[in-house]
Write an enzyme that holds these catalytic residues in place. Structure first.
Site, PDB file in Angstrom:
ATOM      1  N   CYS A  92     -13.338   1.113 -14.411  1.00  0.00           N
ATOM      2  CA  CYS A  92     -13.867   2.465 -14.202  1.00  0.00           C
ATOM      3  C   CYS A  92     -12.709   3.458 -14.187  1.00  0.00           C
ATOM      4  CB  CYS A  92     -14.640   2.513 -12.889  1.00  0.00           C
ATOM      5  SG  CYS A  92     -15.684   3.978 -12.683  1.00  0.00           S
ATOM      6  N   CYS A 131     -25.233   2.222 -11.176  1.00  0.00           N
ATOM      7  CA  CYS A 131     -24.411   3.416 -11.372  1.00  0.00           C
ATOM      8  C   CYS A 131     -25.265   4.560 -11.897  1.00  0.00           C
ATOM      9  CB  CYS A 131     -23.271   3.108 -12.345  1.00  0.00           C
ATOM     10  SG  CYS A 131     -22.236   4.526 -12.738  1.00  0.00           S
ATOM     11  N   CYS A 176     -17.545   0.771 -19.558  1.00  0.00           N
ATOM     12  CA  CYS A 176     -18.838   0.602 -18.895  1.00  0.00           C
ATOM     13  C   CYS A 176     -19.529  -0.702 -19.293  1.00  0.00           C
ATOM     14  CB  CYS A 176     -19.748   1.784 -19.204  1.00  0.00           C
ATOM     15  SG  CYS A 176     -19.170   3.357 -18.490  1.00  0.00           S
ATOM     16  N   GLU A 201       0.821  -1.211   0.000  1.00  0.00           N
ATOM     17  CA  GLU A 201       0.000   0.000   0.000  1.00  0.00           C
ATOM     18  C   GLU A 201       0.854   1.261   0.000  1.00  0.00           C
ATOM     19  OE1 GLU A 201      -3.029   0.205  -0.603  1.00  0.00           O
ATOM     20  OE2 GLU A 201      -3.622  -1.886  -0.392  1.00  0.00           O
ATOM     21  N   CYS A 223     -18.623  -3.353 -16.842  1.00  0.00           N
ATOM     22  CA  CYS A 223     -18.745  -3.023 -15.424  1.00  0.00           C
ATOM     23  C   CYS A 223     -19.821  -3.871 -14.758  1.00  0.00           C
ATOM     24  CB  CYS A 223     -19.083  -1.541 -15.264  1.00  0.00           C
ATOM     25  SG  CYS A 223     -19.258  -1.045 -13.534  1.00  0.00           S
TER      26      CYS A 223
END
Length: 512
Positions: free
Chosen positions: A261, A277, A268, A105, A271
């Site tokens: 995204c 959405c 899309c 991270e 997705c």
């Protein structure tokens, strides 16, 4: 991060590990947040109650359940095979698992996955445990981090490892609240990622990818850096996170933002949550509304009262942008411009290959503790800046030859908040009296040693220019431009100052 645990649950040992982690997650989810954190959450809830409409919320439990199910199902099939996920899946120790997540991270902050993979593999091979990292030197950390950028990240990571080993008994804090409170450089997002992925704490996360997914899913067009929007996004993340698989859910949300995204060219059609959405649904409804007798496009019911989560009136919905209307980029100040003169000082060695001089930067500030070529800042308003460059060179090497430093060109590097332009020079000490050993804070290195030194990407750019010139591989037009800096069409202020000093040295050298 990790792969699905479902694939390993049929084995007794992973099952036992999973049960231990679930026990840890239960205790962490029941932990009482610190007072400042609780106050922040309460303030956020008050702000949301005053400003948000159902259009920007998930008020239907069925929608939340569908969001989780669809996203996790997609993630199970489409997730990338990344080394930190493999590491977490295969590691039985909670502390080592948390350490593996922590390293990934920190490296992934402001850095692309493709760049991080090799750095991560080298790091974990060299320091597979917190104890290994805690016993390393800062010089070793800087060497391995060289080229990854944002160098304070590596330093703080090691500081955190030492704190865990020396003050916390070698055990990582088990909750997001404790991680953020106890470990240097660990913010809200990193703490949440470690706690959910390594310890199964049911807590959401919001990074750049998740922010984009949530803004599009709930049509949030206000400035995402504002306090109001930030509180709202974190509230949504906590609401949506799957209590059975919090780590996988958070990784799935980040994965969706990174691979589907995306900022400019979202996919899309691929997705898994397109039906949930708001941005995508608005695009589809606008396409249908062009047909006779079609209903108007649904929008936020509070728009007449200037909803604080909608697109601002000054930047309304642009049909050409589609879902990329969200999120709207916050206005950012351009990086301030700074100028520097740097000189690659070279001397012969006993082996015949040249040595180059590096000096160490201060232990605080930009690029703290890293190595660079002798440099001075340039201020166009000052008329005697050249003296600083010569004094800097002489302070490290002693007397300089009569030959003037040769201008090689300009190198520009953009840091997060600074655009730094280097005027690059080189100077050879060939034929001079043998040079004394470098003073403290300086090193004479071979070219090969330079490549493994703890230097920044900007310094590597300077070295490549010097290396190309030294080897004679520069293009003719570039070599011509470098060798006659005074002929450049638009020299910078800093270059004009240096040229005004070095140009007289040409006639002196010629006379000799």
């Amino acid at each position: 991060m990790k792969k699905l645990r479902a694939s390993v649950r049929s084995h007794r040992k992973p099952l036992a590990n999973h049960q231990r982690r679930r026990k840890c997650a239960l205790s962490s989810s029941q932990a009482t947040p610190s007072a400042p954190d609780g106050q922040a959450k309460q303030k956020g809830e008050e702000l949301l109650q005053a400003s948000a409409s159902p259009y920007h919320l998930f008020r239907d439990v069925a929608d939340v359940t569908a969001f989780r199910r669809s996203l996790l199902s997609w993630y199970d099939q489409e997730k990338r095979d990344l080394p930190w996920r493999r590491w977490v899946q295969e590691e039985a120790s909670l502390d080592r698992r948390a350490y593996a997540v922590w390293v990934s991270e920190v490296m992934l902050q402001q850095t692309q996955v493709a760049t991080v993979i090799d750095y991560y593999n080298r790091w974990m091979q060299k320091w597979p445990t917190l104890q290994d990292l805690a016993s390393a030197s800062l010089e070793e950390v800087n060497q391995l981090w060289s080229g990854l950028g944002y160098y304070s990240r590596g330093r703080r990571l090691q500081e955190g490892a030492r704190k865990v080993v020396e003050e916390l008994g070698g055990h990582m804090p088990r909750t997001a609240e404790a991680l953020q409170q106890l470990l240097p450089g660990v913010g809200r997002y990193t703490a949440g990622a470690i706690a959910s992925i390594a310890f199964d704490q049911v807590t959401g996360v919001v990074d750049g990818n998740v922010l984009r997914v949530l803004c599009r899913a709930r049509a949030i067009g206000a400035d995402p850096s504002s306090t109001l929007v930030s509180h709202h996004l974190w509230s949504l993340a906590h609401q949506l996170v799957d209590p059975a698989r919090p780590g996988d859910f958070n990784q799935a949300a980040m994965e969706l933002g990174a691979t589907v995204c995306t900022p400019q060219h979202p996919l899309c059609s691929r997705c898994p949550i397109q039906n949930l959405c708001q941005a995508y649904q608005r695009v589809k409804r606008e396409q249908l509304s062009a047909l006779p007798g079609s209903p108007d496009v649904e929008e936020c019911a509070l728009k007449t009262r200037q909803c604080q989560l909608c697109l601002p009136p000054t930047k309304p919905w642009d049909p050409a942008l589609g879902v990329t209307n969200f999120p709207r980029k916050a206005s950012r100040r351009p990086p301030r411009e700074e100028y520097s003169a740097t000189c690659v000082l070279e001397r012969p060695s006993a082996t015949g290959s040249p040595l180059i001089l590096l000096v160490q930067r201060p232990n605080s500030g930009l690029l703290a503790g890293l190595w660079e070529f002798p440099s001075v800042a340039l201020e166009p308003s000052e008329q005697h800046q050249h003296k600083d460059l010569l004094q800097e060179l002489q302070s490290w090497s002693g007397p300089l030859p009569a030959a003037r430093p040769q201008h090689l060109g300009e190198v520009t590097h953009v840091f997060s908040h600074i655009k730094l332009t280097y005027q690059v020079y080189s100077l050879a000490l060939e034929g001079q009296t043998p040079v004394a050993p470098a003073p403290p804070g300086a090193r004479w290195l071979t070219w090969e040693e330079f490549h493994s030194a703890a230097v920044s990407t900007a310094v590597k750019k300077v070295f490549r220019m010097y290396e190309d010139h030294r080897r004679g591989t520069c293009k003719g037009s570039k070599r011509s431009r470098m060798s006659t800096p005074s002929s450049r069409k638009k020299p910078s202020g800093g270059q004009q100052i240096l040229d005004s000093f070095f140009q007289p040295r040409i006639s002196n050298s010629t006379a000799q």
